[in-house]
Scaffold this motif. Structure first.
Motif, PDB file in Angstrom:
ATOM      1  N   TRP A 134      11.015   3.009  -2.222  1.00  0.00           N
ATOM      2  CA  TRP A 134      10.130   1.900  -2.696  1.00  0.00           C
ATOM      3  C   TRP A 134      11.133   0.681  -3.069  1.00  0.00           C
ATOM      4  O   TRP A 134      10.807  -0.313  -3.805  1.00  0.00           O
ATOM      5  CB  TRP A 134       9.461   2.224  -4.065  1.00  0.00           C
ATOM      6  CG  TRP A 134       8.528   3.345  -4.123  1.00  0.00           C
ATOM      7  CD1 TRP A 134       8.583   4.461  -3.858  1.00  0.00           C
ATOM      8  CD2 TRP A 134       6.973   3.338  -4.317  1.00  0.00           C
ATOM      9  NE1 TRP A 134       7.709   5.383  -4.157  1.00  0.00           N
ATOM     10  CE2 TRP A 134       6.790   4.496  -4.406  1.00  0.00           C
ATOM     11  CE3 TRP A 134       6.054   2.222  -4.979  1.00  0.00           C
ATOM     12  CZ2 TRP A 134       5.253   5.121  -4.833  1.00  0.00           C
ATOM     13  CZ3 TRP A 134       4.673   2.567  -5.234  1.00  0.00           C
ATOM     14  CH2 TRP A 134       4.365   3.853  -5.141  1.00  0.00           C
ATOM     15  N   GLY A 619       3.389   9.031  -6.060  1.00  0.00           N
ATOM     16  CA  GLY A 619       4.106   8.204  -6.790  1.00  0.00           C
ATOM     17  C   GLY A 619       4.950   8.980  -7.940  1.00  0.00           C
ATOM     18  O   GLY A 619       5.692   8.322  -8.700  1.00  0.00           O
ATOM     19  N   ILE A 662      10.660   3.562 -10.933  1.00  0.00           N
ATOM     20  CA  ILE A 662       9.610   2.771 -10.164  1.00  0.00           C
ATOM     21  C   ILE A 662       8.353   2.621 -10.887  1.00  0.00           C
ATOM     22  O   ILE A 662       7.588   3.532 -11.160  1.00  0.00           O
ATOM     23  CB  ILE A 662       9.404   3.473  -8.872  1.00  0.00           C
ATOM     24  CG1 ILE A 662      10.758   3.384  -7.855  1.00  0.00           C
ATOM     25  CG2 ILE A 662       8.354   2.640  -7.964  1.00  0.00           C
ATOM     26  CD1 ILE A 662      10.942   4.347  -6.743  1.00  0.00           C
ATOM     27  N   GLN A 664       4.738   1.658 -11.631  1.00  0.00           N
ATOM     28  CA  GLN A 664       3.556   1.491 -10.956  1.00  0.00           C
ATOM     29  C   GLN A 664       2.262   0.692 -11.491  1.00  0.00           C
ATOM     30  O   GLN A 664       1.785   1.312 -12.493  1.00  0.00           O
ATOM     31  CB  GLN A 664       3.194   2.835 -10.019  1.00  0.00           C
ATOM     32  CG  GLN A 664       4.320   3.313  -9.101  1.00  0.00           C
ATOM     33  CD  GLN A 664       4.225   4.781  -9.276  1.00  0.00           C
ATOM     34  OE1 GLN A 664       3.311   5.168  -8.668  1.00  0.00           O
ATOM     35  NE2 GLN A 664       5.587   5.443  -9.323  1.00  0.00           N
ATOM     36  N   TYR A 666      -1.737   0.160 -11.027  1.00  0.00           N
ATOM     37  CA  TYR A 666      -2.995   0.756 -10.077  1.00  0.00           C
ATOM     38  C   TYR A 666      -4.127  -0.221 -10.901  1.00  0.00           C
ATOM     39  O   TYR A 666      -4.200  -0.531 -11.887  1.00  0.00           O
ATOM     40  CB  TYR A 666      -3.209   2.165 -10.093  1.00  0.00           C
ATOM     41  CG  TYR A 666      -2.161   2.742  -9.748  1.00  0.00           C
ATOM     42  CD1 TYR A 666      -2.175   3.478  -8.264  1.00  0.00           C
ATOM     43  CD2 TYR A 666      -1.038   3.115 -10.377  1.00  0.00           C
ATOM     44  CE1 TYR A 666      -1.122   4.135  -7.688  1.00  0.00           C
ATOM     45  CE2 TYR A 666       0.027   3.940  -9.772  1.00  0.00           C
ATOM     46  CZ  TYR A 666      -0.152   4.499  -8.393  1.00  0.00           C
ATOM     47  OH  TYR A 666       1.061   5.339  -7.988  1.00  0.00           O
ATOM     48  N   LEU A 681      -3.158   1.166  -5.593  1.00  0.00           N
ATOM     49  CA  LEU A 681      -1.836   0.483  -6.032  1.00  0.00           C
ATOM     50  C   LEU A 681      -1.948  -0.783  -5.575  1.00  0.00           C
ATOM     51  O   LEU A 681      -2.353  -1.194  -4.593  1.00  0.00           O
ATOM     52  CB  LEU A 681      -0.724   1.383  -5.049  1.00  0.00           C
ATOM     53  CG  LEU A 681       0.648   0.652  -5.404  1.00  0.00           C
ATOM     54  CD1 LEU A 681       1.253   1.246  -6.679  1.00  0.00           C
ATOM     55  CD2 LEU A 681       1.698   1.093  -4.202  1.00  0.00           C
ATOM     56  N   ARG A 683       0.543  -3.476  -7.331  1.00  0.00           N
ATOM     57  CA  ARG A 683       1.950  -3.756  -7.670  1.00  0.00           C
ATOM     58  C   ARG A 683       2.859  -2.765  -7.977  1.00  0.00           C
ATOM     59  O   ARG A 683       2.413  -1.561  -8.554  1.00  0.00           O
ATOM     60  CB  ARG A 683       1.836  -4.779  -8.670  1.00  0.00           C
ATOM     61  CG  ARG A 683       1.321  -5.878  -8.612  1.00  0.00           C
ATOM     62  CD  ARG A 683       1.938  -7.000  -7.556  1.00  0.00           C
ATOM     63  NE  ARG A 683       1.230  -8.080  -7.494  1.00  0.00           N
ATOM     64  CZ  ARG A 683       0.015  -8.347  -6.529  1.00  0.00           C
ATOM     65  NH1 ARG A 683      -0.292  -7.547  -5.617  1.00  0.00           N
ATOM     66  NH2 ARG A 683      -0.371  -9.882  -6.602  1.00  0.00           N
ATOM     67  N   PHE A 684       4.238  -2.861  -7.823  1.00  0.00           N
ATOM     68  CA  PHE A 684       5.153  -1.763  -8.375  1.00  0.00           C
ATOM     69  C   PHE A 684       6.631  -2.795  -8.533  1.00  0.00           C
ATOM     70  O   PHE A 684       6.616  -3.755  -7.907  1.00  0.00           O
ATOM     71  CB  PHE A 684       5.571  -0.674  -7.420  1.00  0.00           C
ATOM     72  CG  PHE A 684       5.965  -1.096  -5.943  1.00  0.00           C
ATOM     73  CD1 PHE A 684       7.261  -1.487  -5.843  1.00  0.00           C
ATOM     74  CD2 PHE A 684       5.060  -1.401  -4.935  1.00  0.00           C
ATOM     75  CE1 PHE A 684       7.693  -1.746  -4.497  1.00  0.00           C
ATOM     76  CE2 PHE A 684       5.400  -1.855  -3.757  1.00  0.00           C
ATOM     77  CZ  PHE A 684       6.693  -1.923  -3.371  1.00  0.00           C
ATOM     78  N   CYS A 685       7.420  -2.205  -9.439  1.00  0.00           N
ATOM     79  CA  CYS A 685       8.635  -2.832  -9.517  1.00  0.00           C
ATOM     80  C   CYS A 685       9.756  -1.725  -9.644  1.00  0.00           C
ATOM     81  O   CYS A 685       9.284  -0.480 -10.158  1.00  0.00           O
ATOM     82  CB  CYS A 685       8.630  -3.974 -10.431  1.00  0.00           C
ATOM     83  SG  CYS A 685       8.523  -3.331 -12.032  1.00  0.00           S
ATOM     84  N   LYS A 686      10.828  -1.875  -9.561  1.00  0.00           N
ATOM     85  CA  LYS A 686      11.939  -0.843  -9.629  1.00  0.00           C
ATOM     86  C   LYS A 686      12.777  -1.376 -10.691  1.00  0.00           C
ATOM     87  O   LYS A 686      13.354  -2.578 -10.401  1.00  0.00           O
ATOM     88  CB  LYS A 686      12.720  -0.521  -8.477  1.00  0.00           C
ATOM     89  CG  LYS A 686      13.458   0.676  -8.516  1.00  0.00           C
ATOM     90  CD  LYS A 686      13.629   1.061  -7.001  1.00  0.00           C
ATOM     91  CE  LYS A 686      14.706   2.467  -6.856  1.00  0.00           C
ATOM     92  NZ  LYS A 686      15.031   2.657  -5.584  1.00  0.00           N
TER      93      LYS A 686
END
Ligand code: NOJ
Length: 742
Positions: A134, A619, A662, A664, A666, A681, A683-686
């Motif tokens: 990701w 995920g 990560i 997530q 939703y 889903l 958005r996501f960020c690490k």
């Protein structure tokens, strides 16, 4: 060069080209131009089957392919009859064919198109593995190296990214896919297209969004099979990554092999012209898949190959990849007035435009013999391959055996795959070299702390043989830890590699159960192209950990060792759902709720003999540390149509190791005019956290992104209640409700 400038040059060229020269630009050839080799009938498909079914060795296969290339005929190039090559990846041959093109009347250089799917000579993890990071920086790092290596060897066009949403693990090509989620796949599409095509130190490199459209939905997961999906599903699930690639300016699109709702993609006007060019505003050119033009006859929509050529060109398929039907039949079709010169011009115009725009006209060949050996597989690239691979692995289970403890002094590595360089390299890596691969045993041996001894015992492989079990068990009993490498060989996934059984192939499961029964801790290192049904390993307390490594490429052993010894902390999360049983496929997280969602009562949507939940959800992925989520907040409980919703959550590293998580986000549209997925889903960020550290993760979502395609396929935002989730995977997390109002 400016668009106007290029267009003027293209128009000039078109005005002086003969019809034959124009058709040449639409003709892509490869090894199929060889009809026969001395003493052997050239049957590349047959050779692939022979190799996969063990009738000929991989070496013999390579030798035959090499002979094919030896036989390259340059007259046709010199006559302007060939515009591009498919999968010519021998640097010297590339040089030769470009030299031949320079002898042609108009000196139009060739496109050299190659499947640069996961690196060029330095092979990185498979695309499915890459998606589990990701991590867009990870992609850029890989693509920049692939681009540099491919360009220095003379390749000027790559057949990738593959953007087929894959929801069915039976389909072998899931290994090449960006996973099951359209949003993540769209982010990947944009990143990859930009990284290849931007004008950096190596210039631009033309890339291809493939396979248009919905190839991942082949019936029964059987490769090349028919696809029948609703228009809504096309728009909502399969189209978004292609839309993202087009928006990023992708230079070419490859039409897919299958028939979509009855019409083969290769000759579908509604797909290639109305949708792709009309609606998506795609400006580049379309290439067919290999021999797909002539396959329109087998599909039963073209009466013969002449008809297939006519239908495909008229549908908007500009280049014929290796059917040779355009070069054979277009001259006569034009002569008889069945195909207009203007439709040929249109296709040639697009191809020539790309040759100018991507710098091929100015620099016929980038082949630089002096630079190749210093560039390809250099130390810097190998380090990148190792680090990128580490980010792709997904820790599926860990009862505390990982990272390997200091008390472990003798390790047994077992399973044929541990030493199988081709398997570790994996599918779609034919520009790589299996000799460049670090095996699992070597990786563990070279990276083990001093004083730790490492022994290899084959024990079993992907066959049914149990003859090595006895020795393996004896050695395991004398060890402190067993690392069993299980999964699939390279050719068990990829093209034409669909399966109905997703269990560990051969006697591997049996071997694992015997190892699990010992008192010695045992770790399963999975090497696979697809999700496998490994519930028996997950549920067996004798298997202390499961690490999904996919096919990691040339640095496999080193990357695995770094993960196992804790030099780096696993951070990948699954981008495909793992089913309990193959019969549950296609299985994916973003499905509607049904009227009778699966539960403990009889009349609910479920199976009698398998849990309704997946083995591992989309995920999902563990870490050596632990993360706690708390304090989710949204900026507004009532949102208006022009508003942006800001959401945030605090994530804290509550464990002992630094790690990446990560996060997530939703949504679920609770009530709408069409049944909406239980989660989508958005958005996501690490984030990276030291032990004890916490960070606030914030996401902004515009109200317009809460919409969906209605029954009539118009994108609409409907007011009402929405649930917003933020969490570590698609099955967990905190939830808040908001209302979208007019
Ligand atoms: C067939 C595959 O479907 C496609 O992905 C690939 O680019 C071409 N062959 C060329 O190798």
């Amino acid at each position: 060069m400016e668009a106007k400038n290029i267009s003027e040059k293209v128009e000039y060229l078109l005005s002086i080209m003969t019809l034959a020269e124009k058709i040449g630009q639409l003709n892509q050839t490869g090894t199929t131009m060889v009809s026969a080799l001395p003493g052997i009938e050239a049957d590349i498909d047959g050779w692939v089957s022979d190799m996969m079914e063990g009738r000929i060795s991989q070496e013999e296969f390579s030798k035959r392919m090499e002979l094919c290339r030896e036989d390259l005929k340059t007259e046709q190039i010199e006559n302007g009859g060939i515009g591009s090559f498919v999968n010519l990846y021998d640097d010297e041959k590339i040089f030769q064919v470009q030299q031949a093109a320079m002898k042609s009347r108009l000196k139009i250089p060739l496109f050299i198109g190659v499947d640069v799917i996961r690196g060029y000579r330095t092979i990185f993890p498979t695309p499915l593995a890459m998606s589990c990071s990701w991590d867009m920086d990870n992609y850029r790092r890989m693509i920049k190296i692939a681009k540099k290596e491919a360009k220095v060897c003379g390749v000027n066009w790559v057949f990738g990214p593959m953007l087929d949403i894959a929801r069915d693990a039976r389909w072998g090509r899931i290994v090449e896919s960006p996973g099951e989620d359209p949003y993540l796949a769209s982010r990947i599409a944009k990143t990859v297209v930009n990284a290849f095509q931007e004008n950096d130190a190596y210039g631009r490199l033309l890339c291809t969004a493939k396979h248009f459209l919905a190839y991942g939905a082949v019936s029964g997961g059987q490769d090349y099979n028919t696809v029948d999906v609703s228009e809504r599903t096309l728009y909502e699930t399969y189209l978004p990554p292609f839309r993202a690639a087009v928006d990023a300016g992708v230079g070419s699109v490859m039409s897919a092999f299958h028939d979509l709702n009855g019409v083969p993609c290769t000759c579908s006007h509604s797909l290639l012209t109305d949708l792709l060019r009309g609606e998506l505003h795609f400006q580049g050119f379309v290439v067919s898949d290999a021999e797909a033009v002539k396959q329109c006859v087998a599909h039963g929509v073209a009466s013969d190959e002449r008809d297939a050529a006519k239908m495909s060109l008229q549908a908007g398929n500009d280049i014929d990849m290796s059917s040779l039907d355009y070069s054979r039949f277009l001259p006569d079709l034009v002569d008889k007035g069945e195909v207009s010169v203007s439709s040929i011009n249109e296709a040639v115009r697009r191809v020539l435009y790309a040759k100018f725009f991507f710098g091929i006209m100015d620099e016929p060949y980038r082949y630089d013999p002096g630079k190749i050996s210093d560039t390809v597989l250099c130390r810097k690239h190998r380090i990148a391959a190792r680090e990128v691979a580490e980010k792709s692995a997904v820790l599926l289970k860990n009862d505390g055996v990982l990272p390997i403890r200091d008390s472990v002094k003798h390790i047994l590595v077992t399973g044929g795959l541990a030493e199988d360089r081709a398997a570790l390299l994996g599918p779609w890596a034919f520009t790589g070299d299996k000799e460049s691969v670090v095996t699992v045993t070597d990786g563990i041996r070279n990276n083990a702390p001093s004083g730790v001894t490492v022994e290899f015992c084959r024990g079993f492989d992907t066959s049914d043989s149990e003859s090595g079990f006895e020795e393996m068990i004896k050695k395991a009993e004398k060890s402190d830890l067993v690392i069993a490498v299980v999964g699939e060989s390279a050719f068990m996934s990829g093209e034409a590699a669909s399966k109905v059984n997703l269990n560990l192939p051969g006697a591997q499961e049996k071997a694992m159960l015997q190892l699990a029964a010992l008192s010695v801790p045992c770790i399963a290192v999975l090497v696979s192209g697809r999700p496998l049904t490994i519930g028996k390993l997950q549920n067996n307390p004798g298997i202390g950990a499961i690490l999904e490594t996919w096919h990691m490429g040339c640095e496999s052993g080193n990357a695995m060792a770094d993960l196992l010894f804790g030099k780096c902390n696993p951070s990948g999360k699954l981008t495909v759902t793992f089913a309990n049983e193959a019969a549950q496929e296609p299985m994916y997280y973003n499905h509607p709720n049904t009227g009778k969602p699966g539960g403990k009562f009889k009349f609910t949507s479920k199976y009698q003999d398998a849990p309704v939940e997946p083995l591992y959800p989309f995920g999902y992925g563990l870490s050596y540390t632990a993360f706690a989520y708390s304090g989710m907040r949204v900026s507004k409980k009532k949102l208006e149509l022009g508003d942006t919703l800001n959401c945030e959550i605090c994530v804290r590293n509550t464990g002992l190791y630094a790690g990446e998580e990560i996060v997530q986000m939703y949504i679920r549209d609770v009530t709408a005019s069409c049944a909406r997925p239980v989660r989508e889903l958005k958005r996501f960020c690490k984030i990276k956290l030291e032990p004890g550290e916490e960070k606030i993760c914030s996401f902004a979502l515009h109200a317009s992104e809460l919409g969906f395609y209605r029954q009539d396929c118009t994108y609409t935002v409907e007011t009402g209640m929405f649930q917003i989730f933020i969490g570590p995977d698609s099955s967990k997390g905190e939830m808040l409700e908001i209302e979208l109002c007019d």
